[in-house]
Scaffold this motif. Structure first.
Motif, mmCIF file in Angstrom:
data_model
loop_
_atom_site.group_PDB
_atom_site.id
_atom_site.type_symbol
_atom_site.label_atom_id
_atom_site.label_comp_id
_atom_site.label_asym_id
_atom_site.label_seq_id
_atom_site.Cartn_x
_atom_site.Cartn_y
_atom_site.Cartn_z
ATOM 1 N N GLY A 39 0.869 -1.191 0.000
ATOM 2 C CA GLY A 39 0.000 0.000 0.000
ATOM 3 C C GLY A 39 0.892 1.223 0.000
ATOM 4 N N ILE A 40 1.477 1.523 -1.148
ATOM 5 C CA ILE A 40 2.532 2.539 -1.231
ATOM 6 C C ILE A 40 2.047 3.922 -0.820
ATOM 7 C CG2 ILE A 40 2.159 3.239 -3.632
ATOM 8 C CD1 ILE A 40 5.575 2.407 -2.078
ATOM 9 N N HIS A 41 0.730 4.174 -0.906
ATOM 10 C CA HIS A 41 0.186 5.480 -0.520
ATOM 11 C C HIS A 41 0.422 5.759 0.965
ATOM 12 C CE1 HIS A 41 -2.830 2.413 0.225
ATOM 13 N NE2 HIS A 41 -3.451 3.231 1.055
ATOM 14 N N ARG A 42 0.520 4.684 1.778
ATOM 15 C CA ARG A 42 0.768 4.870 3.213
ATOM 16 C C ARG A 42 2.170 5.423 3.446
ATOM 17 N NH1 ARG A 42 -0.381 -1.136 5.107
ATOM 18 N NH2 ARG A 42 1.126 -1.369 3.414
ATOM 19 N N LEU A 43 3.135 4.945 2.662
ATOM 20 C CA LEU A 43 4.508 5.446 2.758
ATOM 21 C C LEU A 43 4.584 6.888 2.279
ATOM 22 C CD1 LEU A 43 7.580 4.871 3.227
ATOM 23 C CD2 LEU A 43 7.672 4.298 0.791
ATOM 24 N N LEU A 44 3.961 7.182 1.145
ATOM 25 C CA LEU A 44 4.032 8.520 0.569
ATOM 26 C C LEU A 44 3.394 9.568 1.480
ATOM 27 C CD1 LEU A 44 3.259 7.649 -3.159
ATOM 28 C CD2 LEU A 44 5.482 8.014 -2.064
ATOM 29 N N PHE A 45 2.423 9.143 2.279
ATOM 30 C CA PHE A 45 1.795 10.047 3.249
ATOM 31 C C PHE A 45 2.834 10.564 4.246
ATOM 32 C CE2 PHE A 45 -0.378 10.855 7.293
ATOM 33 C CZ PHE A 45 -1.375 11.735 6.890
ATOM 34 N N HIS A 46 3.861 9.745 4.544
ATOM 35 C CA HIS A 46 4.905 10.109 5.518
ATOM 36 C C HIS A 46 6.210 10.530 4.846
ATOM 37 C CE1 HIS A 46 2.717 8.656 9.075
ATOM 38 N NE2 HIS A 46 2.300 7.665 8.323
ATOM 39 N N ALA A 47 6.180 10.761 3.531
ATOM 40 C CA ALA A 47 7.412 11.015 2.778
ATOM 41 C C ALA A 47 8.211 12.185 3.330
ATOM 42 C CB ALA A 47 7.086 11.253 1.299
ATOM 43 N N GLU A 48 7.555 13.301 3.617
ATOM 44 C CA GLU A 48 8.275 14.481 4.095
ATOM 45 C C GLU A 48 8.925 14.226 5.447
ATOM 46 O OE1 GLU A 48 7.540 19.271 4.972
ATOM 47 O OE2 GLU A 48 5.920 18.025 4.158
ATOM 48 N N GLU A 49 8.215 13.532 6.333
ATOM 49 C CA GLU A 49 8.770 13.221 7.654
ATOM 50 C C GLU A 49 10.024 12.354 7.529
ATOM 51 O OE1 GLU A 49 7.334 11.270 11.939
ATOM 52 O OE2 GLU A 49 6.041 11.137 10.167
ATOM 53 N N ILE A 50 9.996 11.389 6.621
ATOM 54 C CA ILE A 50 11.149 10.523 6.404
ATOM 55 C C ILE A 50 12.290 11.318 5.762
ATOM 56 C CG2 ILE A 50 11.989 8.448 5.229
ATOM 57 C CD1 ILE A 50 9.070 7.404 5.343
ATOM 58 N N GLN A 51 11.960 12.155 4.799
ATOM 59 C CA GLN A 51 12.986 12.948 4.101
ATOM 60 C C GLN A 51 13.723 13.891 5.040
ATOM 61 O OE1 GLN A 51 10.354 14.578 1.175
ATOM 62 N NE2 GLN A 51 10.884 13.069 -0.400
ATOM 63 N N ASN A 52 13.074 14.361 6.081
ATOM 64 C CA ASN A 52 13.679 15.318 7.002
ATOM 65 C C ASN A 52 14.551 14.666 8.075
ATOM 66 O OD1 ASN A 52 12.615 17.599 5.757
ATOM 67 N ND2 ASN A 52 10.723 17.522 6.943
ATOM 68 N N ALA A 53 14.619 13.358 8.088
ATOM 69 C CA ALA A 53 15.466 12.648 9.053
ATOM 70 C C ALA A 53 16.928 12.732 8.624
ATOM 71 C CB ALA A 53 15.032 11.189 9.156
ATOM 72 N N VAL A 54 17.863 12.479 9.574
ATOM 73 C CA VAL A 54 19.287 12.455 9.229
ATOM 74 C C VAL A 54 19.702 11.080 8.726
ATOM 75 C CG1 VAL A 54 19.889 14.281 10.836
ATOM 76 C CG2 VAL A 54 20.017 11.916 11.598
ATOM 77 N N ALA A 55 18.891 10.062 9.046
ATOM 78 C CA ALA A 55 19.117 8.698 8.566
ATOM 79 C C ALA A 55 17.820 7.924 8.742
ATOM 80 C CB ALA A 55 20.245 8.016 9.334
#
Length: 256
Positions: free
Chosen positions: A154-170
């Motif tokens: 359900g890739i839409h679930r990941l994309l919903f959190h994309a910005e939060e993941i992108q802003n991490a240092v790792a």
């Protein structure tokens, strides 16, 4: 620490032999040599691997570390064994899902750092390994954002959190079955991704081997892979990256 020990010797509070023991790089318990110099060399104290050790051995190692460290982390420890250790060292805290027993002198305050590690789990069945990574990073002083059940089915679930993941240092990305999630995350972010394959899956998953091979063969750049079900390894490596990032931010602020 050196000055404190020398003052205690000078004041007669500590014998020379006891001082030598405290200043030595390791402490020989007979069945284990506790590496007290590890934090100085690597930034974090030695970690105790709980599997295969008796409760008595873990207690002895943990007590030795408590005297000279501000944190003690024991991985892969069962609830029964953890309970025995806690009877002797009541300040230890047990995290059942992560199978981690720990003590931290000053646990990280949530607002202490704006930089964080993203712990991303493909499915609910992967959470135990993800929690091992998350709790490891937290005990080592790193803020963590948990993003669970966002697998490729359900890739839409990941994309919903994309910005939060992108802003991490790792990111530590945990997945079983075919192990595709780290490749997807790797294509979305500009920071290191640590892939953790899990043994979750049906027969042809080969207890995590298929997920491991998928992650090793990823065409996304910036992905490193740890062993099957090694949430600790993923969390530890992410903590090292976070520490380097914090050091860089400190230096940058100092220079400006």
């Amino acid at each position: 620490m050196l000055e404190d020990i020398l003052k205690q010797v000078q004041n007669g509070q500590l014998t020379i032999d006891a001082a030598k023991q405290q200043l030595s790089a390791f402490e020989d318990l007979g069945f284990a040599k506790v590496d007290h110099d590890r934090k100085k060399r690597q930034g974090f104290p030695e970690i105790i691997y709980g599997e295969g050790k008796s409760s008595e051995q873990i207690i002895a190692i943990a007590n030795a570390m408590l005297l000279r460290n501000d944190q003690v982390l024991i991985t892969r420890i069962t609830a029964d064994k953890a309970s025995e250790v806690q009877q002797s060292i009541p300040q230890m805290v047990y995290h059942a899902e992560a199978r981690i027993l720990y003590w931290v002198q000053d646990f990280l305050k949530k607002d202490q750092s704006k930089q964080y590690i993203a712990i991303v789990a493909a499915g609910t069945s992967d959470i135990a390994v993800a929690e091992e990574a998350a709790v490891t990073a937290e005990v080592l002083g790193c803020p963590v954002h948990r993003i669970y059940d966002v697998g490729v089915a359900g890739i839409h679930r990941l994309l919903f959190h994309a910005e939060e993941i992108q802003n991490a240092v790792a990111s530590v990305v945990v997945a079983g079955m075919e192990g595709a999630l780290p490749s997807v995350v790797g294509g979305l972010v500009s920071h290191p991704v640590i892939a953790v394959p899990t043994s979750v899956g049906y027969g042809a998953n080969f207890n995590g081997l298929s997920a491991l091979l998928t992650m090793l063969n990823s065409c996304a750049s910036g992905i490193s892979v740890v062993n099957i079900d090694n949430g600790f390894g993923g969390g530890y490596n992410a903590a090292l990256i976070h520490k380097l990032s914090e050091r860089g931010q400190y230096n940058e602020n100092t220079l400006s």
